[in-house]
Write a protein that holds these residues in place. Structure first.
Motif, PDB file in Angstrom:
ATOM      1  N   UNK A 164      15.012  -0.717   3.409  1.00 60.80           N
ATOM      2  CA  UNK A 164      15.123   0.723   3.683  1.00 60.80           C
ATOM      3  C   UNK A 164      13.755   1.376   3.525  1.00 60.80           C
ATOM      4  N   UNK A 165      13.589   2.531   4.117  1.00 58.88           N
ATOM      5  CA  UNK A 165      12.340   3.279   4.005  1.00 58.88           C
ATOM      6  C   UNK A 165      12.094   3.675   2.542  1.00 58.88           C
ATOM      7  N   UNK A 166      13.153   4.030   1.817  1.00 58.56           N
ATOM      8  CA  UNK A 166      13.021   4.405   0.401  1.00 58.56           C
ATOM      9  C   UNK A 166      12.491   3.236  -0.424  1.00 58.56           C
TER      10      UNK A 166
ATOM     11  N   UNK B 237       8.779   3.302  -2.339  1.00 56.95           N
ATOM     12  CA  UNK B 237       8.729   3.254  -3.808  1.00 56.95           C
ATOM     13  C   UNK B 237       8.219   1.936  -4.360  1.00 56.95           C
ATOM     14  N   UNK B 238       8.572   0.811  -3.698  1.00 55.60           N
ATOM     15  CA  UNK B 238       8.309  -0.506  -4.285  1.00 55.60           C
ATOM     16  C   UNK B 238       7.468  -1.427  -3.417  1.00 55.60           C
ATOM     17  N   UNK B 239       7.279  -1.101  -2.155  1.00 51.47           N
ATOM     18  CA  UNK B 239       6.481  -1.947  -1.272  1.00 51.47           C
ATOM     19  C   UNK B 239       7.312  -2.990  -0.558  1.00 51.47           C
ATOM     20  N   UNK B 240       6.679  -4.103  -0.256  1.00 53.39           N
ATOM     21  CA  UNK B 240       7.292  -5.155   0.555  1.00 53.39           C
ATOM     22  C   UNK B 240       8.454  -5.844  -0.145  1.00 53.39           C
ATOM     23  N   UNK B 241       9.407  -6.317   0.653  1.00 59.16           N
ATOM     24  CA  UNK B 241      10.509  -7.126   0.139  1.00 59.16           C
ATOM     25  C   UNK B 241      10.500  -8.450   0.891  1.00 59.16           C
ATOM     26  N   UNK B 242       9.481  -9.249   0.621  1.00 61.93           N
ATOM     27  CA  UNK B 242       9.327 -10.538   1.290  1.00 61.93           C
ATOM     28  C   UNK B 242      10.358 -11.554   0.810  1.00 61.93           C
TER      29      UNK B 242
ATOM     30  N   UNK C 263       0.795  -1.226   0.000  1.00 64.11           N
ATOM     31  CA  UNK C 263       0.000   0.000   0.000  1.00 64.11           C
ATOM     32  C   UNK C 263       0.830   1.280   0.000  1.00 64.11           C
ATOM     33  N   UNK C 264       1.943   1.290   0.715  1.00 63.75           N
ATOM     34  CA  UNK C 264       2.764   2.501   0.811  1.00 63.75           C
ATOM     35  C   UNK C 264       3.349   2.901  -0.545  1.00 63.75           C
TER      36      UNK C 264
END
Length: 189
Positions: free
Chosen positions: A133-135, A139-144, A28-29
């Motif tokens: 990272x917050x960036x 920009x891209x969402x989750x990094x599962x 969502x972010x």
């Protein structure tokens, strides 16, 4: 290293849109208004032979979006995931026209004809920014994937119609299902 892929079993998909909601919530972010990285398409709606399929970026081996991008914003990870760099994207839309799955999306806000930065499914693998990272998250969402997890859409598929992960394992599961159904055409019929 594994080659990551999606596969949707049309015999199991019940068009609940749980995968769509899971993707939207997990990322969502990073999603601007109007962006929908995953969608459910129904073929022959209401007729004999109706089938639903969950569609997103298929992370192609020979990705047409990569071939047509004049800004070279696409890149492929070691495990075959096709990602893009939003900082490099010029919003030309060539990827949108080249993709047979309609994966590249553009925000619906702004002036008519102004596309903005392209967005697409990242297989929940983040982007070119530093992991976690917050960036990257903005920009891209989750990094599962970096956490050793599968994409949220497949994790939350109630009927396990949407499979994701190592292509060899995904195909093995699907072959077992087809064999269990006992029909040569059970996979696509």
């Amino acid at each position: 290293m594994a080659t990551m892929k999606f596969l949707c079993d049309t015999k199991r998909c019940i068009e609940c849109n749980g995968c769509v909601t899971a993707c939207k919530n997990e990322n969502d972010s990073a999603l601007e208004w109007g962006i929908q990285r995953r969608r459910v398409v129904t073929i022959n709606d209401g007729e004999k032979g109706e089938a639903s399929i969950s569609v997103a970026c298929m992370h192609c081996d020979d990705a047409p979006c990569m071939a047509v991008c004049p800004a070279n914003c696409f890149y492929k990870t070691e495990d075959g995931i096709v990602l893009h760099d939003k900082d490099t994207c010029i919003g030309c839309g060539y990827c949108l026209y080249a993709c047979p799955f309609g994966a590249p999306q553009f925000p619906k806000s702004g002036a008519f004809g102004a596309r903005g930065k392209m967005d697409k499914c990242t297989f929940c693998a983040g982007g070119p920014e530093e992991n976690f990272s917050e960036a990257e998250h903005q920009k891209y969402g989750a990094n599962r994937i970096a956490e050793g997890k599968l994409p949220m859409c497949a994790e939350l598929c109630a009927t396990k119609a949407l499979l994701a992960g190592d292509a060899e394992i995904v195909s093995s599961i699907f072959r077992e299902r087809v064999a269990y159904r006992g029909s040569k055409n059970a996979a696509w019929g």
